[in-house]
Design a protein around this motif. Structure first.
Motif, short mmCIF file in Angstrom:
data_model
loop_
_atom_site.label_atom_id
_atom_site.label_comp_id
_atom_site.label_asym_id
_atom_site.label_seq_id
_atom_site.Cartn_x
_atom_site.Cartn_y
_atom_site.Cartn_z
N LEU A 74 14.96 -40.43 14.28
CA LEU A 74 14.44 -40.89 12.87
C LEU A 74 13.57 -39.87 12.49
O LEU A 74 13.52 -39.89 11.03
N VAL A 75 12.96 -38.93 13.03
CA VAL A 75 12.12 -37.85 12.60
C VAL A 75 12.82 -36.67 12.18
O VAL A 75 12.58 -35.77 11.25
N ALA A 76 13.92 -36.40 12.99
CA ALA A 76 14.54 -35.19 12.95
C ALA A 76 15.22 -34.68 11.41
O ALA A 76 15.02 -33.50 11.21
N PRO A 77 15.57 -35.40 10.71
CA PRO A 77 16.12 -34.93 9.33
C PRO A 77 14.97 -34.47 8.49
O PRO A 77 15.39 -33.58 7.89
N THR A 78 14.01 -34.98 8.58
CA THR A 78 12.86 -34.72 7.52
C THR A 78 12.19 -33.15 8.37
O THR A 78 11.80 -32.39 7.71
N VAL A 79 12.21 -33.07 9.59
CA VAL A 79 11.89 -31.84 10.35
C VAL A 79 12.83 -30.83 9.95
O VAL A 79 12.45 -29.83 9.39
N ARG A 80 14.04 -30.95 9.72
CA ARG A 80 15.18 -30.27 9.21
C ARG A 80 14.83 -29.84 7.66
O ARG A 80 15.20 -28.56 7.16
N GLU A 81 14.69 -30.77 6.94
CA GLU A 81 14.19 -30.53 5.57
C GLU A 81 13.24 -29.68 5.38
O GLU A 81 13.10 -28.76 4.69
N GLY A 82 12.21 -29.74 6.30
CA GLY A 82 10.96 -29.15 6.22
C GLY A 82 11.17 -27.56 6.42
O GLY A 82 10.68 -26.63 5.94
N LEU A 83 12.07 -27.55 7.41
CA LEU A 83 12.39 -25.95 8.00
C LEU A 83 13.47 -25.33 6.87
O LEU A 83 13.17 -24.20 6.39
N ARG A 84 14.41 -26.06 6.25
CA ARG A 84 15.13 -25.48 5.20
C ARG A 84 14.54 -25.45 3.92
O ARG A 84 14.99 -24.46 3.15
N GLY A 85 13.41 -25.87 3.85
CA GLY A 85 12.53 -25.66 2.60
C GLY A 85 12.02 -24.42 2.65
O GLY A 85 11.48 -24.07 1.47
#
Length: 412
Positions: free
Chosen positions: A360-371
């Motif tokens: 549930l958390v991983a997608p926004t973790v990756r978004e934060g990294l890709r940003g």
């Protein structure tokens, strides 16, 4: 002739602190190579070991005989052979010896017995962490005594490894633990005296990363920098390079949990504002869910809500819980980006309660990294979760005692 293409592996020889190669140095190195191959490939025959090392069988036999004499390995059951004598298999000697692992966190203290490879031998014992250090030492010593007396099958205890939340100096003294509320606490000597055994104390996330890079199970270790991020009562980061802990001058390297994401953000338990920990710790997640002040010490009061409640409600589809976790993932990604820019690890391990809802958390973790432009250009980092059920802090504590026997000899 200087090989200028080897510039990436250049290491300076310190003219004031060095180790001269002796006549037996090459043999010592080969013996450690053999030992580590047995550790990772067991059960393995002498013939197979010779093939893996690329040396003659007689060379390997001499090395193995030395390891047998030192009690580091043993020859077990015979293996299969298409012709000739059946080979005897080599194993790391884990029989009749154990390591006691202790983990001290703000809420509870855990004790476990493992073999010399870090495999658990019995169930974990847990009890509340008493905030007066002398009482905690008494509790730990009593728990170890009961464990060894009640389970003689674990064998002789060769040492006690202790992981603890907070800054631990190179001498094993706890300098500062915000979550425990301790400063300048000596646990090492009192525990040695109380247990009558060798004791090693280390910061919990440094112990965690050590446990992962020396693991003999699961994902294969990688060369280069590796990070372990533990998200729980606080946020700790342990770093290792080629299997060796990155300590810094005062054993405080890796305190990314107290690097501010926002200088005007919520107050952290360390006294600063806007630390990464103040955005992603259990207290921060609960405060975000409740809509209350995430600052220390107000965030300590969580009411009847626990992190387990929030995760269960998110699993059930509750929007408020899902949003709290997603926002936490964003801040977690921002903190991981800081680690990547500072250390550029090959792999990041994540531990703590949040691993139970990582999907549930991983997608926004990756978004934060890709940003983050710099991180995006560096490529996708491998992130692996280590569930609480694998006891990463206790396995790390055990590694403090067991890994030195397998370390490479120091030369130059």
């Amino acid at each position: 002739m200087v090989d200028y293409n080897a510039r990436r592996t250049v290491r300076r020889i310190d003219p004031t602190a060095f180790h001269i190669a002796r006549r037996g140095t090459s043999r010592e190195i080969n013996r450690q190579i053999a030992l580590n191959l047995i550790r990772s490939k067991q059960p393995v025959s002498r013939a197979e070991l010779a093939r893996l090392m690329g040396v003659r069988r007689g060379v390997v036999s001499r090395l193995v005989d030395e390891l047998l004499g030192a009690g580091l390995v043993f020859e077990g059951a015979k293996g299969e052979s298409q012709r000739g004598r059946k080979p005897m298999h080599l194993h790391i000697e884990t029989r009749r010896r154990c390591v006691i692992a202790v983990d001290v966190s703000a809420s509870q203290t855990s004790v476990m017995a493992t073999d010399l490879l870090g495999h658990p031998l019995i169930e974990v014992t847990e009890f509340p962490t008493r905030r007066r250090p002398p009482l905690l030492v008494k509790d730990v010593a009593a728990a170890i005594s009961r464990l060894l007396a009640g389970h003689p099958e674990v064998g002789e205890c060769v040492g006690v490894g202790v992981s603890v939340s907070g800054l631990v100096d190179s001498a094993g003294r706890l300098k500062f633990s915000p979550t425990l509320g301790w400063r300048e606490v000596d646990l090492l000597e009192p525990l040695k005296a109380a247990t009558k055994r060798p004791v090693v104390i280390e910061n919990s996330t440094k112990a965690c990363v050590l446990g992962q890079v020396w693991a003999v199970r699961g994902d294969a270790p990688v060369d280069g920098p590796v990070a372990f991020v533990n998200v729980s009562d606080g946020v700790g980061v342990g770093l290792a390079v080629d299997g060796k802990l990155l300590r810094g001058a005062h054993n405080t390297a890796g305190e990314f949990g107290h690097v501010p994401l926002n200088m005007y953000g919520p107050r952290c338990s360390c006294g600063q504002r806007g630390c990464w920990e103040a955005y992603v710790s259990k207290r921060a997640i609960i405060a975000r869910y409740r809509g209350t002040d995430p600052s220390w010490p107000a965030s300590v009061e969580t009411g009847s809500v626990t992190i387990e409640h929030i995760m269960a409600r998110a699993r059930a589809g509750e929007g408020q819980a899902l949003e709290a976790l997603r926002e936490t993932g964003h801040f977690l990604g921002r903190g991981l980006a800081t680690i990547i820019k500072a250390v550029d690890p090959r792999r990041i391990y994540v531990g703590g309660e949040i691993t139970a809802v990582w999907d549930l958390v991983a997608p926004t973790v990756r978004e934060g990294l890709r940003g983050d432009q710099v991180v995006r250009e560096a490529g996708e980092i491998e992130i692996l979760t280590v569930p609480l059920g694998e006891y990463p802090r206790l396995r790390g504590a055990a590694a403090l005692i067991s890994t030195p026997a397998f370390a490479a000899p120091v030369v130059s």
